[in-house]
Write an enzyme that holds these catalytic residues in place. Structure first.
Site, mmCIF file in Angstrom:
data_model
loop_
_atom_site.group_PDB
_atom_site.id
_atom_site.type_symbol
_atom_site.label_atom_id
_atom_site.label_comp_id
_atom_site.label_asym_id
_atom_site.label_seq_id
_atom_site.Cartn_x
_atom_site.Cartn_y
_atom_site.Cartn_z
ATOM 1 N N SER A 11 0.824 -1.218 0.000
ATOM 2 C CA SER A 11 0.000 0.000 0.000
ATOM 3 C C SER A 11 0.855 1.265 0.000
ATOM 4 O O SER A 11 0.417 2.318 0.447
ATOM 5 C CB SER A 11 -0.939 0.001 1.219
ATOM 6 O OG SER A 11 -0.187 -0.095 2.427
ATOM 7 N N CYS A 131 11.701 0.291 -13.018
ATOM 8 C CA CYS A 131 11.306 1.514 -13.729
ATOM 9 C C CYS A 131 12.320 1.833 -14.829
ATOM 10 O O CYS A 131 11.952 2.177 -15.958
ATOM 11 C CB CYS A 131 11.167 2.675 -12.756
ATOM 12 S SG CYS A 131 12.657 3.076 -11.815
#
Length: 316
Positions: A11, A131
């Site tokens: 989260s 990424c």
């Protein structure tokens, strides 16, 4: 077509941004559960406000929820070490569940949507590399489809502010996983990855530099291939762009360069400069590094959901 229910483990920045993307833009996906380990986390609080079921008891909490029975796809945005345990637990509970791994764990094959999504759409576990990998491997692959690539090196510069505890804990895994994926997916004989956390204020957007050493080939063909690939990435990461024109340098046979792990090289050097601006769904626009991960994971899950729906239709 009915939507496939998904859960997100983690989260933090990436998990929360991904949740918002699914809620706003999910075509074949329905956000079912957000999983965390900190009951006070902003991500879990935001999920509850948006009507998403939550648990702060990790993967065990997820498996104990009634919603788990209907979940087909799980995104894991935790850490490399945690993903290994999560995969084992989920696989034991549901052997056919699909996992999309946003950590550098790489249990399953590397997936860069614009390069190899179609061949991995039916895998039970796919790894979204990093990424830096999502931004730069398409450029290496663009050169690879024109000329044989002997060496590719990427430098990913990201705003320090965009790197949460998960990113910082995975720096070593980042370089190892990205380097390997440059070879496996990008097609380079040898790959190298470097990450830079830029502490500048105000924070700068994600910037990537890609150096590719290949056999000599038409520079026009290589540039056209790179531009075409950049457009393909923009289809799911709108903030992805070439910062300037591709640059070339011919390395003559009588003046070769020595590459560690490769040996002497002569041929063509291609240099590509990229910038990735985030969509600012949850994170700031400078966090393009996180946006490209969540956008790539979303694109992968959408294709997986379509594949699952087709299979369900064939079985019916």
């Amino acid at each position: 077509m009915s939507k496939r229910k998904v859960a997100i483990i983690g989260s933090g920045n990436i998990g929360t941004d991904l949740m918002i993307k699914i809620l706003r833009h999910g075509q074949h996906l329905e956000m079912a559960v957000m999983v965390g380990i900190d009951p006070q986390s902003d991500g879990l609080a935001r999920a509850r406000r948006m009507g998403v079921a939550t648990t702060h008891e990790g993967v065990i909490g997820l498996m104990n929820m009634p919603e788990f029975a209907d979940i087909d796809i799980v995104f894991d945005a935790t850490s490399a070490g945690a993903h290994v345990k999560n995969d084992a637990a989920l696989r034991e509970a549901k052997p056919d569940i699909r996992l999309i791994d946003l950590t550098p764990a790489a249990i399953g094959p590397y997936c860069v949507p614009v390069v190899n999504l179609e061949e991995n759409v039916d895998q039970l576990n796919v790894n979204m590399v990093t990424c830096g990998g999502q931004a730069t491997i398409p450029m290496v692959a663009a050169v690879s489809r024109v000329a044989r690539v002997h060496y590719a090196e990427i430098i990913a510069s990201i705003a320090s502010k965009s790197a949460g505890p998960g990113t910082r804990a995975n720096i070593d895994e980042f370089t190892e996983t990205t380097s390997r994926a440059i070879e496996v997916v990008g097609g380079a004989a040898k790959g190298k990855a470097i990450i830079v956390l830029n502490p500048a204020e105000p924070p700068l957007m994600m910037r990537d530099t890609v150096y590719v050493l290949s056999d000599e080939a038409s520079q026009d063909d290589i540039e056209a291939s790179i531009n075409e690939m950049a457009e393909a990435v923009q289809a799911y990461v709108p903030g992805y762009r070439l910062k300037q024109r591709v640059q070339f340098e011919v390395i003559p046979q009588d003046k070769p360069v020595n590459l560690p792990g490769v040996g002497q090289f002569s041929g063509l050097k291609t240099a590509v400069w990229l910038e990735v601006e985030g969509a600012a769904h949850y994170l700031s626009a400078y966090a393009g590094n996180l946006d490209i991960m969540t956008s790539s994971a979303l694109a992968t899950a959408e294709k997986m959901a379509q594949s699952l729906a087709r299979k369900a239709g064939e079985a019916a």
